[in-house]
Structure formats: C-alpha cells, structure tokens
Design a protein around this motif. Structure first.
Motif, PDB file in Angstrom:
ATOM      1  N   VAL A 130      -7.727   0.730  -1.904  1.00 16.89           N
ATOM      2  CA  VAL A 130      -6.539  -0.062  -2.241  1.00 16.89           C
ATOM      3  C   VAL A 130      -6.405  -1.207  -1.249  1.00 16.89           C
TER       4      VAL A 130
ATOM      5  N   LYS B 288       0.820   4.282  -2.712  1.00 16.10           N
ATOM      6  CA  LYS B 288       0.574   5.658  -2.301  1.00 16.10           C
ATOM      7  C   LYS B 288       1.581   6.603  -2.931  1.00 16.10           C
TER       8      LYS B 288
ATOM      9  N   VAL C  28       0.837  -1.204   0.000  1.00 15.72           N
ATOM     10  CA  VAL C  28       0.000   0.000   0.000  1.00 15.72           C
ATOM     11  C   VAL C  28       0.865   1.245   0.000  1.00 15.72           C
TER      12      VAL C  28
END
Length: 338
Positions: free
Chosen positions: A31, A16, A12
């Motif tokens: 996500v 990002k 993640v």
C-alpha cells in the motif's frame, strides 16, 4: 508477486482499518499513499509488482504540469506516462476513475481514449448486486459481464446470477412475468413486475424502474390499440426486480404480458418465460440468440415459453419445453392466459 495499491485519497491508516474489516491479511499487498506521479513511478520500478492499482487517477499530478489535479492536462499526461510504463515493464495498471451522476467517467473523456480497456462497475444503491461491464477492450470482447454481490466482507462473485435474481415465491403472482435477458453473451433471467390501477388524477401516471420510460409509453399504446386493453385511465408501474437495467427490445413481450396479467387479473404462471420484440403493428419480432436464452430458462426449471412465431430453434434440448408461438401480441395474450 505482490500487488501495489496506490491511494491518492486515503491514508495508510485508513486503508488498514478497511483491510481489517474485510479480513485482508495484506501478505501480498503493498500500500502506498501518494499523489505525485514521479513517486508512484519510482515505487513501481523498484517493487516490480504483479499488478498495480491507482485510486484515483483524478488525484494524481505531475510536477511539470501547472494545472490542478483532475484537469484535462494532468489526466492526459499522467495516464500517458503510466500507459508507457505499463507497456515497457509489462505491469498491468488499473486506473480508478470517478463517475458523475449520469454514470460516465467524470472529467475529461481523454482518459477513455488512452487506456486499452474501460470497465464500469454498475449497481443500484439499494441493491446488493453489482455488474462489471466492459465498454471498451482492445484485446478482447466487450460482450462479457461479471455479476457480484456486495457483502460485509466485500464483493463476492455470483456463480448463478439468474437464480439469484429470481424470487420463487413471487413468480406465481398476478403481474409478474420472467424475461430472459442477454447481458453480453450471458443469459440472465429477470423478473418483470407490473401494477395497473385506476388513476385518481386527470393524467394517469407511467412509472418504471429498470426499463426505459419511453419504451413503456410505446408498449401501453400498442396494448391499447392492438390488444384492446383499456389502459387510458390507469396508472401503470413496471419494475425490473433486483436492480437490473434492461435496454434491449427483447423485453417488450414480457412487459406487455405482465401488464396484461394485471388487467385480466390472471397470473402468467411460475413456469413461464417470455422473449420477444413488439412492433407498432402489434407483431412479435425475432430476437438474437433465442436458443441460448431458452436453454438457460430450461436449466432453471421453466417449462413454458412465449416466443415469436417466426423464431427458428434447432437445439433438441428445447423439445422438453412447451413453446407458445405467437404472431401478434393479441395471440400471445390468448396463448398465455387462455
């Protein structure tokens, strides 16, 4: 509703960073970093997204299947369960798959048989344009394409692909001829460039980029035998500008005229397009949807077109173009270069 993006390869935090670079605020994006299919299905049923993307299917696994992720069994079972979920919940699910060096989906071909639609994103590594092409579609046509440009902010749609692929400053040069290709149902103007030079080696070279090499060998033989161009000791190079790949025989005439332009050292002209298939006897054969191709060329300001003599045209807008009809490649060269 939101979009669920499932990443099986990146964390993640990595996603990002990429989202920040591309300027994606993520307000409607969920996500999930997950490889276990049961966990993915649980989130799909809980969030009920508008659409889901699984990236990639080769990294997803089912606990009840003993083989490794990416194997035939895993891909078949995972794709099958996701397909059943999509049909029962009416959630469109995109399965991202890796491709091999030949451009086909890597791993088992069973994935293509399970899904409803197969889309390929094609493009040369050193060019910014990408073509989204449909290879299979159970609910619609496979004759449509999308053209995109890769930028720092991500991919953006190219609203006028024909104009984007052309470079006005090079159209009037010797060896350059514009061809009107048909990508799906969309006419696309492509600049074909050629170069001939005396070979310094025993066997002359034949090199291509964007067209089939065997097709070039045939066209060179036809030009030598039927148009009496001396190419036996010349290196011949042909390039389709912009990274476009041409597979249709309708590009034969443009390639042949580009080579003839080099041998005669005469430019074809920046206002000319050429469309036609070339036979082994040197005859020009009709091609499909010629009217649509010429209308697109006329829209972009081209005034002359070399076409097969047998072509039938009924659209009144084409009366503004000078149509140079030719029965053979020799006729076409004479009409084009005088």
């Amino acid at each position: 509703g939101p979009v669920l993006y499932v990443s099986g390869e990146e964390s993640v935090q990595q996603l990002k960073l990429r989202a920040q670079r591309l300027g994606i605020d993520g307000e409607r994006l969920i996500v999930l970093a997950e490889n276990d299919l049961d966990g993915i299905i649980e989130h799909l049923e809980k969030t009920r997204p508008m659409m889901a993307v699984i990236d990639s299917i080769q990294t997803v696994f089912m606990g009840g299947v003993t083989s490794a992720p990416g194997s035939v069994s895993q891909v078949r079972e995972c794709a099958g369960r996701l397909m059943l979920l999509a049909k029962s919940s009416h959630i469109p699910i995109f399965l991202v798959g890796h491709v091999n060096k030949e451009g086909a989906i890597a791993g088992p071909r069973v994935l293509e048989h399970i899904v409803d639609t197969v889309l390929y994103l094609e493009g040369e590594r050193h060019h910014s344009f990408r073509i989204l092409r449909s290879q299979k579609n159970r609910f619609g046509s496979t004759d449509e394409i999308g053209v995109f440009e890769m930028r720092d902010s991500g991919m953006r749609e190219v609203s006028d692909p024909s104009r984007a692929f052309l470079q006005d400053r090079s159209l009037s040069e010797v060896g350059n001829v514009v061809h009107v290709a048909l990508e799906g149902s969309r006419p696309l103007l492509v600049e074909l460039q050629s170069l001939t030079t005396a070979s310094r080696f025993g066997a002359p070279r034949r090199s291509v980029n964007g067209i089939d090499l065997n097709r070039l060998h045939m066209l060179v033989a036809v030009l030598e035998r039927r148009a009496h161009l001396d190419l036996g000791t010349d290196d011949v190079f042909v390039n389709a500008a912009g990274g476009v790949r041409l597979t249709e025989p309708a590009a034969d005439l443009a390639v042949a005229l580009a080579i003839a332009s080099n041998k005669r050292n005469q430019p074809a002209g920046a206002d000319l397009v050429a469309v036609g298939e070339l036979g082994l006897s040197g005859e020009l054969r009709r091609v499909s949807q010629l009217e649509r191709r010429l209308i697109e060329a006329h829209r972009l300001g081209f005034k002359r077109a070399v076409i097969p003599a047998a072509a039938e045209l009924r659209d009144p807008t084409l009366s503004a173009m000078t149509l140079l009809r030719a029965e053979t490649i020799s006729d076409a060269i004479d009409r084009c270069f005088g």
